[in-house]
Write a protein that holds these residues in place. Structure first.
Motif, short mmCIF file in Angstrom:
data_model
loop_
_atom_site.label_atom_id
_atom_site.label_comp_id
_atom_site.label_asym_id
_atom_site.label_seq_id
_atom_site.Cartn_x
_atom_site.Cartn_y
_atom_site.Cartn_z
N ALA A 272 -4.99 -1.31 9.94
CA ALA A 272 -5.87 -0.13 10.05
C ALA A 272 -5.26 0.94 10.68
O ALA A 272 -4.56 0.67 11.80
N TRP A 273 -5.28 2.40 10.56
CA TRP A 273 -4.83 3.34 11.17
C TRP A 273 -6.09 4.07 11.40
O TRP A 273 -6.94 4.44 10.36
N TYR A 274 -6.42 4.71 12.56
CA TYR A 274 -7.62 5.36 12.86
C TYR A 274 -7.28 6.31 14.21
O TYR A 274 -6.40 6.03 15.08
N PRO A 275 -7.70 7.65 14.35
CA PRO A 275 -7.49 8.12 15.42
C PRO A 275 -8.49 7.75 16.46
O PRO A 275 -9.58 7.50 16.06
N ALA B 40 -1.58 4.72 15.23
CA ALA B 40 -0.59 3.79 15.02
C ALA B 40 -1.24 2.84 14.10
O ALA B 40 -2.74 2.60 14.00
N TRP B 41 -0.38 1.94 13.48
CA TRP B 41 -1.07 0.99 12.59
C TRP B 41 -1.39 -0.19 13.62
O TRP B 41 -0.78 -0.77 14.44
N ARG B 42 -2.70 -0.73 13.42
CA ARG B 42 -3.31 -1.80 14.41
C ARG B 42 -3.47 -3.01 13.22
O ARG B 42 -4.23 -3.03 12.17
N ALA C 146 -6.79 5.08 7.16
CA ALA C 146 -6.08 4.50 6.42
C ALA C 146 -5.95 3.24 6.45
O ALA C 146 -6.30 2.59 7.73
N VAL C 147 -5.53 2.35 5.46
CA VAL C 147 -5.48 1.05 5.53
C VAL C 147 -4.17 0.75 4.89
O VAL C 147 -3.76 1.22 3.77
N ARG C 148 -3.38 -0.38 5.39
CA ARG C 148 -2.05 -1.03 4.84
C ARG C 148 -2.15 -2.48 4.63
O ARG C 148 -2.63 -3.28 5.60
N VAL C 149 -1.90 -2.94 3.62
CA VAL C 149 -1.73 -4.38 3.19
C VAL C 149 -0.24 -4.63 2.86
O VAL C 149 0.34 -4.16 2.01
N THR C 150 0.07 -5.83 3.49
CA THR C 150 1.67 -6.16 3.19
C THR C 150 1.72 -7.73 3.18
O THR C 150 1.04 -8.37 3.78
#
Length: 321
Positions: free
Chosen positions: A247-250, A282-284, A315-319
């Protein structure tokens, strides 16, 4: 007449366990053989761990009413492929059109797997299914055909055959297609709150550009409530497997200390709580999870929390890992 002397080799190369049965390269029926696809059957015999291939001799030698060989391969209880013939076999008979397979002589057009289970009160074993998938992929790749050229006998039979029982043939073809066209190593996708068609949230979620730690041009925020009102991120997961979700968040002191992220896994929803007051911009990592293949909502940010402060959805990133 064409033959397929390469059969055992391509199966082994795909990771299938193979037993070559006698002079299989020269065991065949007279007549034409120019295969374009693969046909799945079941033998109607009851196999078991102690008797893994009860129909093997019949498939090799035939019956009183039908001369052998009766298939190019028999798949035993343990998923072992017994290679029986490199040529034409009496397994398909006259075929009706099915998918890209035209009507005609099925024995000419199709390579047959006889999967050794009874199909009445016995299903295909997982080992049989997985080996049959791999073998089908190996042959279709060699023939230059796609997954639509994998059929079940009940789809081509003109005499009402029911085999193979207890299997969804559309799912089978989907599994074949997945193995034929695996996703690139390290597949990854990002969905932002502004990604068209992949982010959804109710009108209760506001839009902000306040924090410079945001991903993209803006982010969404909402007050915590004791109600289900998640913001959802949709991903087209290419295959069932293990994925890292980030997850990315401010971050801000006024944001939620227990923001709930919902991950839709293969065994049900799992919730990870994140302190959005810290470690922003940052990506967490939220962890690694087994996700199922499909284009659907995979990650949500819920407002239902006992924490205080705005819940943030950015935002969300999946890998694939």
């Amino acid at each position: 007449m064409a033959t397929i002397p390469w059969l055992a080799d391509v199966l082994r190369a795909e990771g299938v366990q193979v037993v070559e049965e006698g002079d299989w390269r020269n065991r065949m029926r007279p007549g034409s053989f120019d295969p374009i696809g693969v046909l799945w059957h079941h033998t109607a015999a009851t196999s078991s761990a102690s008797n893994p291939h009860p129909a093997l001799n019949v498939v090799i030698n035939g019956r009183s009413d039908l001369a052998g060989p009766l298939a190019q391969c028999l798949v035993d209880y343990n998923g072992v492929f017994h290679v029986i013939s490199a040529g034409r076999c009496n397994h398909a008979g006259q075929a009706r059109a099915s998918g890209p397979i035209p009507a005609g002589d099925g024995n000419t057009m199709l390579i047959g797997w006889e999967i050794d289970y009874n199909g009445v009160d016995q299903e295909m074993t997982p080992a049989q299914y997985n080996a049959s998938l791999k073998a089908t992929v190996a042959v279709l790749r060699r023939l230059g055909r796609d997954a639509s050229y994998a059929r079940g006998h009940r789809e081509t039979s003109v005499t009402g055959k029911i085999d193979p029982s207890f299997i969804d043939l559309d799912v089978m073809r989907s599994d074949v297609a997945r193995l034929l066209n695996p996703p690139p190593t390290g597949w990854s996708a990002i969905v932002d709150n502004a990604t068209a068609g992949r982010f959804t949230a109710s009108a209760n979620w506001g839009t902000s550009t306040y924090s410079g730690q945001r991903y993209g041009s803006d982010y969404r925020f909402a007050n915590p409530v004791a109600a289900s009102d998640p913001a959802w991120y949709q991903f087209a997961v290419p295959e069932t497997g293990t994925y890292r979700v980030e997850a990315w968040y401010p971050a801000n002191s006024g944001y939620n200390n227990l923001a709930p992220y919902i991950i839709v896994t293969s065994t049900g929803n799992q919730t990870v709580h994140v302190d959005q007051r810290v470690n922003g911009g940052a990506w967490r990592s939220l962890g690694t999870f087994t996700l199922t293949a499909g284009d659907e909502n995979k990650v949500g940010v819920s407002r239902w929390t006992s924490g205080t402060g705005y819940v943030i959805a950015d935002a969300v990133r999946v890998t694939r890992v």
